[in-house]
Each structure stands twice: as C-alpha cells, then as structure tokens.
Design a protein around this motif. Structure first.
Motif, PDB file in Angstrom:
ATOM      1  N   PRO A  31     149.368 -26.099 -26.833  1.00  0.00           N
ATOM      2  CA  PRO A  31     149.884 -27.148 -27.717  1.00  0.00           C
ATOM      3  C   PRO A  31     150.839 -26.590 -28.782  1.00  0.00           C
ATOM      4  O   PRO A  31     150.852 -25.397 -29.065  1.00  0.00           O
ATOM      5  CB  PRO A  31     148.621 -27.710 -28.365  1.00  0.00           C
ATOM      6  CG  PRO A  31     147.654 -26.562 -28.353  1.00  0.00           C
ATOM      7  CD  PRO A  31     147.948 -25.796 -27.092  1.00  0.00           C
ATOM      8  N   THR A  32     151.611 -27.489 -29.347  1.00  0.00           N
ATOM      9  CA  THR A  32     152.448 -27.126 -30.487  1.00  0.00           C
ATOM     10  C   THR A  32     151.585 -27.028 -31.737  1.00  0.00           C
ATOM     11  O   THR A  32     150.427 -27.443 -31.743  1.00  0.00           O
ATOM     12  CB  THR A  32     153.541 -28.184 -30.725  1.00  0.00           C
ATOM     13  OG1 THR A  32     152.904 -29.456 -30.963  1.00  0.00           O
ATOM     14  CG2 THR A  32     154.470 -28.296 -29.529  1.00  0.00           C
ATOM     15  N   SER A  33     152.172 -26.500 -32.804  1.00  0.00           N
ATOM     16  CA  SER A  33     151.428 -26.388 -34.056  1.00  0.00           C
ATOM     17  C   SER A  33     152.378 -26.478 -35.244  1.00  0.00           C
ATOM     18  O   SER A  33     153.413 -25.814 -35.271  1.00  0.00           O
ATOM     19  CB  SER A  33     150.675 -25.064 -34.121  1.00  0.00           C
ATOM     20  OG  SER A  33     150.065 -24.906 -35.390  1.00  0.00           O
ATOM     21  N   LEU A  34     152.014 -27.306 -36.203  1.00  0.00           N
ATOM     22  CA  LEU A  34     152.759 -27.392 -37.464  1.00  0.00           C
ATOM     23  C   LEU A  34     151.998 -26.696 -38.591  1.00  0.00           C
ATOM     24  O   LEU A  34     152.307 -26.883 -39.766  1.00  0.00           O
ATOM     25  CB  LEU A  34     153.023 -28.855 -37.817  1.00  0.00           C
ATOM     26  CG  LEU A  34     153.973 -29.596 -36.867  1.00  0.00           C
ATOM     27  CD1 LEU A  34     154.031 -31.083 -37.217  1.00  0.00           C
ATOM     28  CD2 LEU A  34     155.370 -28.997 -36.908  1.00  0.00           C
ATOM     29  N   ASP A  35     151.017 -25.882 -38.218  1.00  0.00           N
ATOM     30  CA  ASP A  35     150.213 -25.136 -39.185  1.00  0.00           C
ATOM     31  C   ASP A  35     151.071 -24.043 -39.822  1.00  0.00           C
ATOM     32  O   ASP A  35     151.457 -23.079 -39.173  1.00  0.00           O
ATOM     33  CB  ASP A  35     149.011 -24.517 -38.481  1.00  0.00           C
ATOM     34  CG  ASP A  35     148.094 -23.766 -39.440  1.00  0.00           C
ATOM     35  OD1 ASP A  35     148.479 -23.573 -40.616  1.00  0.00           O
ATOM     36  OD2 ASP A  35     147.001 -23.365 -39.017  1.00  0.00           O
ATOM     37  N   LYS A  36     151.361 -24.192 -41.078  1.00  0.00           N
ATOM     38  CA  LYS A  36     152.299 -23.268 -41.740  1.00  0.00           C
ATOM     39  C   LYS A  36     151.660 -21.943 -42.140  1.00  0.00           C
ATOM     40  O   LYS A  36     152.298 -21.108 -42.777  1.00  0.00           O
ATOM     41  CB  LYS A  36     152.935 -23.968 -42.939  1.00  0.00           C
ATOM     42  CG  LYS A  36     153.847 -25.101 -42.479  1.00  0.00           C
ATOM     43  CD  LYS A  36     154.472 -25.866 -43.624  1.00  0.00           C
ATOM     44  CE  LYS A  36     155.300 -27.011 -43.094  1.00  0.00           C
ATOM     45  NZ  LYS A  36     155.847 -27.849 -44.167  1.00  0.00           N
ATOM     46  N   THR A  37     150.397 -21.741 -41.756  1.00  0.00           N
ATOM     47  CA  THR A  37     149.837 -20.398 -41.922  1.00  0.00           C
ATOM     48  C   THR A  37     150.257 -19.502 -40.761  1.00  0.00           C
ATOM     49  O   THR A  37     150.054 -18.292 -40.790  1.00  0.00           O
ATOM     50  CB  THR A  37     148.297 -20.444 -42.006  1.00  0.00           C
ATOM     51  OG1 THR A  37     147.773 -20.949 -40.775  1.00  0.00           O
ATOM     52  CG2 THR A  37     147.847 -21.319 -43.155  1.00  0.00           C
ATOM     53  N   ASN A  38     150.845 -20.116 -39.714  1.00  0.00           N
ATOM     54  CA  ASN A  38     151.389 -19.336 -38.602  1.00  0.00           C
ATOM     55  C   ASN A  38     152.782 -18.839 -38.964  1.00  0.00           C
ATOM     56  O   ASN A  38     153.445 -19.370 -39.861  1.00  0.00           O
ATOM     57  CB  ASN A  38     151.473 -20.191 -37.335  1.00  0.00           C
ATOM     58  CG  ASN A  38     150.114 -20.656 -36.853  1.00  0.00           C
ATOM     59  OD1 ASN A  38     149.120 -19.971 -37.069  1.00  0.00           O
ATOM     60  ND2 ASN A  38     150.078 -21.809 -36.215  1.00  0.00           N
ATOM     61  N   ASP A  39     153.249 -17.821 -38.249  1.00  0.00           N
ATOM     62  CA  ASP A  39     154.613 -17.336 -38.476  1.00  0.00           C
ATOM     63  C   ASP A  39     155.649 -18.343 -38.012  1.00  0.00           C
ATOM     64  O   ASP A  39     156.761 -18.391 -38.524  1.00  0.00           O
ATOM     65  CB  ASP A  39     154.836 -16.015 -37.721  1.00  0.00           C
ATOM     66  CG  ASP A  39     154.049 -14.871 -38.334  1.00  0.00           C
ATOM     67  OD1 ASP A  39     153.793 -14.921 -39.545  1.00  0.00           O
ATOM     68  OD2 ASP A  39     153.693 -13.935 -37.600  1.00  0.00           O
ATOM     69  N   VAL A  40     155.279 -19.140 -37.003  1.00  0.00           N
ATOM     70  CA  VAL A  40     156.207 -20.081 -36.387  1.00  0.00           C
ATOM     71  C   VAL A  40     155.551 -21.447 -36.286  1.00  0.00           C
ATOM     72  O   VAL A  40     154.371 -21.554 -35.953  1.00  0.00           O
ATOM     73  CB  VAL A  40     156.606 -19.596 -34.963  1.00  0.00           C
ATOM     74  CG1 VAL A  40     157.457 -20.629 -34.247  1.00  0.00           C
ATOM     75  CG2 VAL A  40     157.351 -18.274 -35.043  1.00  0.00           C
ATOM     76  N   VAL A  41     156.316 -22.493 -36.578  1.00  0.00           N
ATOM     77  CA  VAL A  41     155.859 -23.858 -36.324  1.00  0.00           C
ATOM     78  C   VAL A  41     156.614 -24.376 -35.103  1.00  0.00           C
ATOM     79  O   VAL A  41     157.716 -23.923 -34.803  1.00  0.00           O
ATOM     80  CB  VAL A  41     156.074 -24.774 -37.543  1.00  0.00           C
ATOM     81  CG1 VAL A  41     155.109 -24.410 -38.651  1.00  0.00           C
ATOM     82  CG2 VAL A  41     157.515 -24.713 -38.049  1.00  0.00           C
ATOM     83  N   SER A  42     156.008 -25.324 -34.402  1.00  0.00           N
ATOM     84  CA  SER A  42     156.628 -25.815 -33.171  1.00  0.00           C
ATOM     85  C   SER A  42     156.332 -27.292 -32.985  1.00  0.00           C
ATOM     86  O   SER A  42     155.342 -27.820 -33.499  1.00  0.00           O
ATOM     87  CB  SER A  42     156.113 -25.017 -31.959  1.00  0.00           C
ATOM     88  OG  SER A  42     154.699 -25.088 -31.861  1.00  0.00           O
ATOM     89  N   LYS A  43     157.208 -27.939 -32.249  1.00  0.00           N
ATOM     90  CA  LYS A  43     156.991 -29.349 -31.897  1.00  0.00           C
ATOM     91  C   LYS A  43     157.808 -29.691 -30.657  1.00  0.00           C
ATOM     92  O   LYS A  43     158.794 -29.009 -30.331  1.00  0.00           O
ATOM     93  CB  LYS A  43     157.367 -30.273 -33.053  1.00  0.00           C
ATOM     94  CG  LYS A  43     158.835 -30.267 -33.456  1.00  0.00           C
ATOM     95  CD  LYS A  43     159.062 -31.262 -34.598  1.00  0.00           C
ATOM     96  CE  LYS A  43     160.470 -31.184 -35.162  1.00  0.00           C
ATOM     97  NZ  LYS A  43     160.695 -32.174 -36.241  1.00  0.00           N
ATOM     98  N   ASP A  44     157.394 -30.743 -29.958  1.00  0.00           N
ATOM     99  CA  ASP A  44     158.097 -31.219 -28.773  1.00  0.00           C
ATOM    100  C   ASP A  44     158.878 -32.480 -29.123  1.00  0.00           C
ATOM    101  O   ASP A  44     158.363 -33.366 -29.814  1.00  0.00           O
ATOM    102  CB  ASP A  44     157.119 -31.526 -27.641  1.00  0.00           C
ATOM    103  CG  ASP A  44     156.392 -30.287 -27.146  1.00  0.00           C
ATOM    104  OD1 ASP A  44     156.945 -29.188 -27.290  1.00  0.00           O
ATOM    105  OD2 ASP A  44     155.279 -30.435 -26.598  1.00  0.00           O
ATOM    106  N   VAL A  45     160.118 -32.545 -28.643  1.00  0.00           N
ATOM    107  CA  VAL A  45     160.979 -33.695 -28.905  1.00  0.00           C
ATOM    108  C   VAL A  45     161.607 -34.138 -27.591  1.00  0.00           C
ATOM    109  O   VAL A  45     162.167 -33.319 -26.853  1.00  0.00           O
ATOM    110  CB  VAL A  45     162.087 -33.339 -29.920  1.00  0.00           C
ATOM    111  CG1 VAL A  45     163.005 -34.533 -30.143  1.00  0.00           C
ATOM    112  CG2 VAL A  45     161.490 -32.865 -31.231  1.00  0.00           C
TER     113      VAL A  45
END
Length: 319
Positions: A31-45
C-alpha cells in the motif's frame, strides 16, 4: 484443472482454455503511505479513467513540510516484467523507486500499464505514452495533481525502466522526439533492455536456437501476437531493424547491461547504434560483467547492486 491448461510460460504465466490467466509471480502489492515519519510519502492517482490505470507518486517527506520551495528532479519509471507481470504497486518496484526518491531527493511517478496477454502490445506502449502526456500536462503548474504541480522541475525530467520497461523507455523518448514533447526530456536510463530479433546481433549474442526460440515464442504467442514481423517487430527489434534513432527526444542516455544477461549484446549494440545514428546527445554504458538480468532488483543490497544504484541516482540528479 491441469487439463484445461492451454500454455505455460514459466516463470511468468499459465493460460487456460476459459481465457483465465494465472500470473506466477509479481502479483503481491504494497500500500501507499502518507505517514510523514517515513523518508518517502506515496499515493496513487488515476491518469486513465477509460482503462482504470493509475500512477504511483513518491515524494521525499521533507518536501511536504513546505519549508523548501525548490523544485525537484522528476523521474518517470516504467516497470519491467516481460510486458506480462509486475506493477508499480509490487514490493519490488515500490521499494526500489522509494529508495531512489530518498537518495536522489526527487519526485517519482511510476506508471501502471495494461499487460499482455489480456492486452497485447501495443497497449502497454499506448498507456505509457498516455501517462507521459498526463504528467507533462502539469508542466505549466496547472495540472490535476498538486504534487507534480508544486514539486516537479520540468527542466530535469528523466525516464527510466528495466527490461521490458527499458524497451518502452526508449520508445517513449523516440515518440517524444517525433511529437516534439515540450519541455524536453533531459535523459533516459535504459537498464537491461529487452531488445531482440530473429537473428543474433553479433557472434557473441545468444546462438542457442532453443533459447532464441523460447524468447521468440513468448513475444509472438503471448506478448504481441499481432506483430506482422514477429520478433522483428521494430518495437522489439530496435537494434537489428532499420529504425532511425537520430530523433531520440532527450539529451543523455544511460545504458546499463549485465554480462550474464541474455540481452547483454543487444544492450551494447543499442548503445553503439545510437552513437552512430547522428543523434546529438551523450551516451554512457555501464556494465556489470558478472551479473545477470535485473540483478539490482533481485538482490538490491549486494555490492554491485549498490554500486549501480549510486550510478543511477547520479544520473537522475544531473543538473
């Protein structure tokens, strides 16, 4: 039942009489993640409502903080998998592209495309080009996706891909040149490209008839059954066909090959053909002699994979 099996093409797929396709690998998703404790955020468009296709976007989390308005290099990634398996959502490609984004401090857009055999070639090429056009609709800052509008530097756009994705990366740059895509693509990374033809490109190319026949059958029966010229379709036979490469629509090309890869001689011959074509850009060839096809994805933490990763990151951060 096994008796309902029409054909089997390990390690990719089984095809059944009722039309069902069983993919043997590359089906897992992450899955994608918008958790900003990660180095990278991701989403599907979604970029194609017609075909229900999406891109997966990756952004360094620090870019979302709003403290730095500097535009980032844009990597458009086209995944491999013989035109049949894998996706931007699989662990292999999600994790690899996320690692690139972290190290390169870039924005990445990983493209989903329709796959064979349900959607034979040229569907994957048409989809990839449609995604490129959708991405470039943001070049004036008024596209439908805020991450691209706000963060993408369209003066530093790179397209990269491996295997079948490397093949399509080349063809995206050719089409960009033909259609005068604006802004221009800065560079493409063609990694272990799946180029092939009926005849070997030189005396060092694969001579084994059974192996050559196996690759030809996969293309002709599964991937692109409508190709008039079979494996000599210019989409597949980039090197041996009379394709003119002088109009390649980018400034620089990184060609990566692996010495134990069945496609190694094709990749080297592609770089040589490009240099002789009259194209005005720069070509760099990187070879790992003791490695096989997409070794950097299969064993990403190996010494040679790490070395190639650094070279790839350096390429897409070229000023």
């Amino acid at each position: 039942m096994e008796s309902d099996l029409v054909s089997e093409h390990p390690p990719f797929i089984r095809i059944y009489k009722d039309g069902r396709v069983e993919r043997l690998t590359g089906t897992e998703t992450i899955p994608t993640s918008l958790d900003k404790t990660n180095d990278v955020v991701s989403k599907d468009v979604q970029y194609s409502r017609e075909h229900n296709l999406s891109v997966r976007l990756f952004l360094p989390h620090k870019a979302t903080a709003g403290t730095n308005s500097k535009k980032l290099p844009l990597l458009i990634y086209i995944h491999g998998g013989a035109w049949i398996i894998e996706s931007p959502f699989s662990p292999t490609y999600h994790n690899y592209v996320a690692d690139v984004v972290t190290s390169a401090n870039c924005l990445a857009v990983s493209i989903q495309y329709r796959r064979a055999p349900e959607h034979p070639v040229p569907a994957s090429y048409e989809d990839s080009w449609s995604a490129v056009e959708w991405i470039f609709s943001h070049s004036d800052g008024s596209g439908p996706e805020d991450w691209i509008n706000e963060h993408a530097d369209f003066g530093r756009v790179f397209i990269g891909g491996d295997s079948a994705g490397a093949n399509m990366t080349h063809h995206m740059a050719m089409r960009a040149g033909k259609e005068k895509l604006d802004p221009k693509i800065k560079g493409i990374a063609v990694v272990h490209p799946a180029f092939w033809g009926t005849d070997p490109v030189d005396e060092h190319d694969v001579q084994d008839r059974e192996m050559r026949s196996g690759i030809a059958q996969l293309w002709e029966k599964v991937v692109s059954p409508n190709s008039v010229n079979g494996t000599d379709d210019p989409l597949f036979n980039v090197v041996g066909s009379d394709s003119d490469l002088s109009g390649l629509g980018c400034e620089m090309v990184l060609v990566a090959v692996a010495g134990k890869d069945v496609f190694v001689r094709q990749g080297l011959a592609y770089a040589a053909k490009l240099k002789k074509s009259g194209w005005k850009g720069d070509v760099e060839v990187v070879e790992e002699e003791e490695e096989g096809h997409v070794f950097h994805l299969q064993n990403p933490h190996s010494e040679n994979a790490s070395k190639f990763f650094e070279r790839f990151v350096k390429f897409i951060t070229t000023p």
